[in-house]
Design an enzyme around this catalytic site. Sequence first.
Site, PDB file in Angstrom:
ATOM      1  N   HIS A  43      39.819  15.476  56.655  1.00  6.47           N
ATOM      2  CA  HIS A  43      40.466  16.389  55.704  1.00  6.47           C
ATOM      3  C   HIS A  43      41.585  15.621  54.995  1.00  6.47           C
ATOM      4  CE1 HIS A  43      41.712  20.370  54.203  1.00  6.47           C
ATOM      5  NE2 HIS A  43      42.952  19.945  54.365  1.00  6.47           N
ATOM      6  N   MET A  78      45.963  20.302  46.304  1.00 14.09           N
ATOM      7  CA  MET A  78      47.092  21.218  46.103  1.00 14.09           C
ATOM      8  C   MET A  78      47.798  20.760  44.846  1.00 14.09           C
ATOM      9  SD  MET A  78      48.136  21.439  50.088  1.00 14.09           S
ATOM     10  CE  MET A  78      47.108  20.033  50.440  1.00 14.09           C
ATOM     11  N   MET A 147      44.301  29.367  54.057  1.00 14.08           N
ATOM     12  CA  MET A 147      45.533  28.688  54.475  1.00 14.08           C
ATOM     13  C   MET A 147      46.233  29.544  55.531  1.00 14.08           C
ATOM     14  SD  MET A 147      45.486  25.875  52.879  1.00 14.08           S
ATOM     15  CE  MET A 147      47.009  25.315  53.655  1.00 14.08           C
ATOM     16  N   ASP A 185      43.112  26.162  57.696  1.00 14.81           N
ATOM     17  CA  ASP A 185      43.975  24.995  57.501  1.00 14.81           C
ATOM     18  C   ASP A 185      45.444  25.338  57.735  1.00 14.81           C
ATOM     19  OD1 ASP A 185      44.998  22.552  56.788  1.00 14.81           O
ATOM     20  OD2 ASP A 185      44.501  22.722  54.652  1.00 14.81           O
TER      21      ASP A 185
HETATM   22  C1  DX5 Z   1      49.119  21.803  54.520  1.00 15.08           C
HETATM   23  C2  DX5 Z   1      47.870  20.978  54.541  1.00 15.08           C
HETATM   24  C3  DX5 Z   1      47.242  20.894  55.873  1.00 15.08           C
HETATM   25  C4  DX5 Z   1      48.060  20.134  56.873  1.00 15.08           C
HETATM   26  C5  DX5 Z   1      47.719  20.670  58.234  1.00 15.08           C
HETATM   27  O1  DX5 Z   1      49.526  21.950  53.226  1.00 15.08           O
HETATM   28  O2  DX5 Z   1      46.914  21.534  53.668  1.00 15.08           O
HETATM   29  O3  DX5 Z   1      45.943  20.328  55.794  1.00 15.08           O
HETATM   30  O4  DX5 Z   1      47.843  18.765  56.841  1.00 15.08           O
HETATM   31  O5  DX5 Z   1      48.598  20.134  59.140  1.00 15.08           O
HETATM   32  P1  DX5 Z   1      48.905  20.813  60.555  1.00 15.08           P
HETATM   33  O6  DX5 Z   1      47.604  20.866  61.295  1.00 15.08           O
HETATM   34  O7  DX5 Z   1      49.901  19.882  61.150  1.00 15.08           O
HETATM   35  O8  DX5 Z   1      49.448  22.185  60.266  1.00 15.08           O
HETATM   36 ZN    ZN Z   2      44.800  20.850  53.817  1.00 13.41          ZN
END
Ligand code: DX5
Ligand code: ZN
Length: 229
Positions: A43, A78, A147, A185
């Site tokens: 990812h 993003m 999310m 995520d």
């Molecule tokens: C957040 C990202 C995630 C992040 C997840 O904006 O989209 O993919 O890397 O990280 P963890 O698992 O540490 O919450």
């Molecule tokens: Zn992500």
Amino acid sequence: MLNNKLLLQMKNTLIAPSVLAADFANLQRDIEMINASEADWFHIDIMDGVFVPNISFGMPVLEAISKHAKKTIDVHLMIVDPDRYIKTFADLGANVLTVHYEACTHLHRTLQAIKASGMKAGVALNPHTSVTLLEDVINDIDLVCIMSVNPGFGGQSFIENTYEKVRQLKALITKKGAATQIEIDGGVTNKNAKQLAEAGADVLVAGSYVFGAQDPIATVADLKKLTAF
Ligand code: DX5
Ligand code: ZN
């Protein structure tokens, strides 16, 4: 025969370590580690400092990752105006390209453009965005990324309302006869992985929980085991 049937029915939840939490000074080492693990996808979080209040990394870093990664590359954009970069990400080796619902004025057109570039098309929803907004477009979406934190940073805590969103989305997918995968995520750990898979999640992203672990390979194996039933 019975055994075969049981095997076919087993749920295989995919695990996608988020490279955002890797050691960037040892990126090749960390990529090889994920290659050697039971993880299914990489990812990749691309942040522009406009859509989210943080900047992660861009094309040269993804190019370097692609050179070593031997698994599906799942890119989570993003960024504002993602249409500008669809072809670029296809050329860089992305297999799944996810854009944010909140960043796309003409989401249907964006999804067609992603698919025309040979990638699977994903849509990410911020925690405040209802899954019901996807009702008219769900059959065009290969993956919905729910999310479970506000996007922008790794290491945040999991938002509990996510379970309900997964159930609602699963019901919508079933109602519409769509083949969409559900990805979660943010803040995924061994505390919520099983419940998420039970609610209908197909792919779990895990960043700090995997890369921050004493033994990331064992941690991935653990997540795989927890979410297979
Ligand atoms: C957040 C990202 C995630 C992040 C997840 O904006 O989209 O993919 O890397 O990280 P963890 O698992 O540490 O919450
Ligand atoms: Zn992500």
